[in-house]
Design a protein around this motif. Structure first.
Motif, PDB file in Angstrom:
ATOM      1  N   GLU A 124       1.051  -1.152   0.509  1.00 30.47           N
ATOM      2  CA  GLU A 124       0.217  -0.151   0.066  1.00 30.47           C
ATOM      3  C   GLU A 124       0.904   1.665   0.119  1.00 30.47           C
ATOM      4  N   LEU A 125       2.073   1.085   0.402  1.00 33.73           N
ATOM      5  CA  LEU A 125       3.075   1.845   0.327  1.00 33.73           C
ATOM      6  C   LEU A 125       4.427   2.364  -1.130  1.00 33.73           C
ATOM      7  N   TRP A 139       3.058   5.142  -3.098  1.00 34.94           N
ATOM      8  CA  TRP A 139       3.581   6.946  -2.347  1.00 34.94           C
ATOM      9  C   TRP A 139       5.039   6.837  -2.239  1.00 34.94           C
ATOM     10  N   GLN A 140       6.164   5.824  -1.990  1.00 33.63           N
ATOM     11  CA  GLN A 140       6.704   5.881  -2.125  1.00 33.63           C
ATOM     12  C   GLN A 140       7.809   6.278  -3.105  1.00 33.63           C
ATOM     13  N   LEU A 198       6.238   7.777  -5.934  1.00 35.19           N
ATOM     14  CA  LEU A 198       5.314   9.362  -6.395  1.00 35.19           C
ATOM     15  C   LEU A 198       5.960  10.317  -5.240  1.00 35.19           C
ATOM     16  N   LEU A 199       6.822  10.119  -4.101  1.00 32.55           N
ATOM     17  CA  LEU A 199       7.880  11.090  -3.216  1.00 32.55           C
ATOM     18  C   LEU A 199       9.208  10.641  -3.817  1.00 32.55           C
TER      19      LEU A 199
END
Length: 198
Positions: A85-86, A89-90, A92-93
Motif C-alpha cells: 500500500e505504500l 507513495w514511495q 511518488l515521493l
C-alpha cells in the motif's frame, strides 16, 4: 558493483541497532561476497585520476550506505500499513525529489517519444522499481537484515549471467571465480540465519 557493498554496512549496523548476532558465518559470508565484487570491479583497472569517475563511484558507495540504512530501518520499523500500500507513495515521493534534481543538473531533455520508449518506461517503473521494492521490503520484514543484504549479492551474479546469455558477453575465469565467491558468500552467510521476527 559498488552498489552491492551494502552488507558491509548492514551486518555491523544490524548487530549494533537490531541486536542481530555478528556470527563468524555472517562475517565470512560478507567477506567472500565482497571479495567476489572486488574481483568484478577490479580497482587496479580503475582510472583513479578521472575526477568524474571517482565522484560517480563515491556516489554509488553513498547509495549503498543509504540502501543499508533503508534495510535496517525496514527491519526495525513497526509496520501498520502493508508495504504494498505504500509503494505508490514511495515512488511518488522519489519522483518529486528526483525530477527537480535532474532538471537542475541536466536541464530539460529532448525526448523522442515512441510507443517502445513508453513501454520500456512503464515496464521499468512497474517491475524494476515498484514491484521490486515491494518484494525486497516484504522479504526484509521477514528475514534478518544481514541475511537480506547477503541475499541481494545474488543480483549482480544474475545480471552477469543474463548479459552473457542475452548479449553474448564473454565469461572470463576471473568472472567465474568472482561469481563463485559471491554465491559462496551468500551460502555461508545465510545458513542458520532464518526467520527471526515477522
Amino acid at each position: 558493483m559498488l552498489a552491492y557493498t551494502t552488507p558491509l554496512w548492514v551486518v555491523p549496523g544490524a548487530w549494533l541497532m537490531l541486536g542481530e548476532p555478528m556470527t563468524v558465518r555472517r562475517l565470512a559470508g560478507v567477506g567472500l561476497g565482497l571479495l567476489g565484487l572486488l574481483l568484478i570491479f577490479n580497482p587496479l583497472a580503475f582510472d583513479w585520476h578521472d575526477r568524474n569517475a571517482v565522484l560517480g563511484n563515491g556516489l554509488v558507495l553513498l547509495a549503498a550506505l543509504c540502501w543499508a540504512i533503508s534495510i535496517l530501518y525496514v527491519r526495525a520499523h513497526r509496520w501498520v500499513t502493508p508495504p504494498f500500500e505504500l509503494v505508490f507513495w514511495q515512488a511518488l515521493l522519489a519522483t518529486c525529489l528526483l525530477v527537480p534534481l535532474a532538471l537542475l543538473l541536466d536541464g530539460v531533455l529532448r525526448v523522442d517519444w515512441q510507443p517502445a520508449l513508453a513501454g520500456l518506461l512503464l515496464y521499468g517503473g512497474f517491475f524494476g522499481i515498484a514491484l521490486a521494492y515491494w518484494a525486497v521490503n516484504t522479504v526484509n520484514r521477514t528475514l534478518p537484515a544481514a541475511t537480506t543484504s547477503l541475499g541481494l549479492l545474488g543480483v549482480p551474479v544474475f545480471g552477469v549471467a543474463c548479459s552473457a546469455i542475452a548479449l553474448g558477453e564473454p565469461v572470463t575465469l576471473q568472472l567465474i571465480v568472482a561469481m563463485g565467491l559471491i554465491l559462496g558468500g551468500i551460502g555461508v552467510g545465510t545458513m542458520g540465519g532464518g526467520r527471526q521476527r515477522g
